[in-house]
Design a protein around this motif. Sequence first.
Motif, PDB file in Angstrom:
ATOM      1  N   GLY A   1     -27.882 -23.099 -34.421  1.00 47.69           N
ATOM      2  CA  GLY A   1     -27.718 -22.828 -33.006  1.00 47.69           C
ATOM      3  C   GLY A   1     -26.708 -23.763 -32.364  1.00 47.69           C
ATOM      4  N   LEU A   2     -26.426 -23.512 -31.087  1.00 47.95           N
ATOM      5  CA  LEU A   2     -25.373 -24.222 -30.364  1.00 47.95           C
ATOM      6  C   LEU A   2     -25.931 -25.203 -29.340  1.00 47.95           C
ATOM      7  CD1 LEU A   2     -22.896 -21.330 -29.472  1.00 47.95           C
ATOM      8  CD2 LEU A   2     -22.682 -22.984 -31.341  1.00 47.95           C
ATOM      9  N   LEU A   3     -25.146 -26.199 -29.047  1.00 49.08           N
ATOM     10  CA  LEU A   3     -25.265 -26.980 -27.823  1.00 49.08           C
ATOM     11  C   LEU A   3     -24.082 -26.555 -26.949  1.00 49.08           C
ATOM     12  CD1 LEU A   3     -26.300 -29.211 -25.964  1.00 49.08           C
ATOM     13  CD2 LEU A   3     -25.046 -30.875 -27.354  1.00 49.08           C
TER      14      LEU A   3
ATOM     15  N   LEU B   1     -15.966 -30.014 -31.468  1.00 48.64           N
ATOM     16  CA  LEU B   1     -16.104 -29.092 -30.348  1.00 48.64           C
ATOM     17  C   LEU B   1     -15.215 -27.863 -30.549  1.00 48.64           C
ATOM     18  CD1 LEU B   1     -16.095 -31.576 -27.339  1.00 48.64           C
ATOM     19  CD2 LEU B   1     -18.046 -30.358 -28.271  1.00 48.64           C
ATOM     20  N   ALA B   2     -15.666 -26.743 -29.987  1.00 45.69           N
ATOM     21  CA  ALA B   2     -14.871 -25.514 -29.991  1.00 45.69           C
ATOM     22  C   ALA B   2     -14.916 -24.909 -28.601  1.00 45.69           C
ATOM     23  CB  ALA B   2     -15.401 -24.520 -31.016  1.00 45.69           C
ATOM     24  N   GLY B   3     -13.823 -24.291 -28.180  1.00 43.51           N
ATOM     25  CA  GLY B   3     -13.724 -23.714 -26.849  1.00 43.51           C
ATOM     26  C   GLY B   3     -14.353 -22.340 -26.741  1.00 43.51           C
ATOM     27  N   ALA B   4     -14.407 -21.850 -25.509  1.00 46.06           N
ATOM     28  CA  ALA B   4     -14.985 -20.535 -25.241  1.00 46.06           C
ATOM     29  C   ALA B   4     -14.262 -19.465 -26.053  1.00 46.06           C
ATOM     30  CB  ALA B   4     -14.882 -20.231 -23.758  1.00 46.06           C
TER      31      ALA B   4
ATOM     32  N   LEU C   1     -17.391 -25.624 -23.535  1.00 44.57           N
ATOM     33  CA  LEU C   1     -17.205 -25.894 -24.959  1.00 44.57           C
ATOM     34  C   LEU C   1     -18.560 -25.920 -25.639  1.00 44.57           C
ATOM     35  CD1 LEU C   1     -14.692 -27.667 -23.511  1.00 44.57           C
ATOM     36  CD2 LEU C   1     -14.221 -28.058 -25.925  1.00 44.57           C
ATOM     37  N   CYS C   2     -18.552 -25.761 -26.973  1.00 45.07           N
ATOM     38  CA  CYS C   2     -19.797 -25.728 -27.748  1.00 45.07           C
ATOM     39  C   CYS C   2     -19.653 -26.598 -28.991  1.00 45.07           C
ATOM     40  CB  CYS C   2     -20.140 -24.303 -28.164  1.00 45.07           C
ATOM     41  SG  CYS C   2     -20.532 -23.210 -26.770  1.00 45.07           S
TER      42      CYS C   2
ATOM     43  N   VAL D   1     -20.519 -17.510 -31.245  1.00 48.03           N
ATOM     44  CA  VAL D   1     -19.311 -17.741 -30.450  1.00 48.03           C
ATOM     45  C   VAL D   1     -19.683 -18.458 -29.155  1.00 48.03           C
ATOM     46  CG1 VAL D   1     -17.462 -16.589 -29.167  1.00 48.03           C
ATOM     47  CG2 VAL D   1     -18.095 -15.795 -31.455  1.00 48.03           C
ATOM     48  N   CYS D   2     -18.872 -19.386 -28.752  1.00 49.13           N
ATOM     49  CA  CYS D   2     -19.113 -20.165 -27.537  1.00 49.13           C
ATOM     50  C   CYS D   2     -18.876 -19.290 -26.299  1.00 49.13           C
ATOM     51  CB  CYS D   2     -18.199 -21.376 -27.500  1.00 49.13           C
ATOM     52  SG  CYS D   2     -18.528 -22.525 -26.146  1.00 49.13           S
TER      53      CYS D   2
END
Length: 492
Positions: free
Chosen positions: A322-324, A477-480, A295-296, A264-265
């Motif tokens: 993993g995330l950026l 992109l996905a938000g928090a 954002l992630c 989760v971001c």
Amino acid sequence: MSGAFDRHRAALAAALGTLALLLGLVPASGTLARDRETGVQAMYDCMSGAVRSRVIVDFTAAYPQGGRPGQPLWAEGFAVRPELTSEAVAALLPAGTTELSGTARLAVEVAQNGRMAEADWPGLVAPRVVPDAGAPRPVFAGEVPTVTVAGAGEVSLTAGELALTLLPSAGATSAPASGTPDAPTPSGASTPSAGPSPAPGPVELRCSPEAAPGPRLAAWPVAESANSGPPDAPTATPAQLPSAPKPPAPPIQVGPGGLGQAPVCPADLPPGELDRTRLPQPPPGATESRLDASLCVVAVGYATVAKLGSALVINDPHGTPGLLHLDLGKRTVSAPDYDESDSVGILGFPDAEATFLAFGFQPTTAKVHFEPEPVTVVNIRRGTAFTTAIAYRQYLRLYDLRVNGVPMDVGPRCRTSRPIDTVLAGAYDFLTGGVLDGKIAIPPFAGCVSRGEDLSPLFTATLSGPGNPVRIRQGRLAGAGSAPPVPELPKR
């Protein structure tokens, strides 16, 4: 004493292959050995209605030299070339055929350890060709599905039924009638036509190997990881272990496996500042502002170590990617017909681990710790055209090296002597995702000490150098508070 030293040095040299498998933007969970191109020829019996013809079929592709359980592997540049003789053309195709195109579909049997699975390789396309000496030479090519197995043992591919859809094109066969210039005559007609000839319909051919079980296209070994379970059990590195039990993977899986779940971001903005040397000069009269949104995104792809010709999977989308994490719009620039969003991001990926068979078939494992600086992302819109550039620097450190389960200490500071400068670019909108390409130069290594001997020059000679291609697919992109979608791997 000398023999012991030589064995120690040989084992360390073998372990360098592990590091080679892990070089890239982010941790790699799968690698591909240098592909080898293979050609196979077989006789097929082809039927079209009541017409039967014997056709020689050539199959060519570059196949992997090896793999490991749970690792998707595939054939690159796969092509089917049916050698249609002039006799076959006369029997199968309409009179007056001047050009030929079409599609093909091949059934492939995948086998390992007495188990078999049927693979369907559709979507092979042949562009339009002109017959050569009365015999068209269409080449049907395209991407084919991956093959993933759950355990060790040789994997083989055997060609089966081949379906060809030939699309002939007919041209003029006689001179136009007097007073009606340029009017073509239909194929096989004895009188002139007042208009163009109708296009012949498709010709369907169903082809079977003349000799069972069919031609063997390729075979490659799959080696069990040193720390894996039984041959039929799915394997995973510690970083890839799911949070909840999953059903066992099928012994043979054709096509991509299920995509993994991203974290989760976070809601808080990531730390870091934009690298101003990476930012373009704003156009005259532009105004600057900022958005600062958390954002992630998930990015997956391939990197290639040029010296070894080895391609590796970056941030495996079928594991736990993993995330950026981004501070989106840390600087925004606006001007007439121009928008720019400059973001800073943090690569939050876990350390990577790889297992493979080294020289002498010794299981070798190593871990790599990535020490990235903040990532600078520049997304620009000029009119309707978008461009995205991603740039950052990172050190790469090797540790926890084991050969046949025996630890081999290379010290706590075995890493590249300077950061790896990475610059990737693509023509797409960063908000929706796309493909990035670039090349990295691997610097020399330093601080790699084992038993008082500096092995840094050995690492440098084996791995360091320019021109190492990187190709990445960035997802949406996905938000928090939400997990970003995980994209499929790009085409290599």
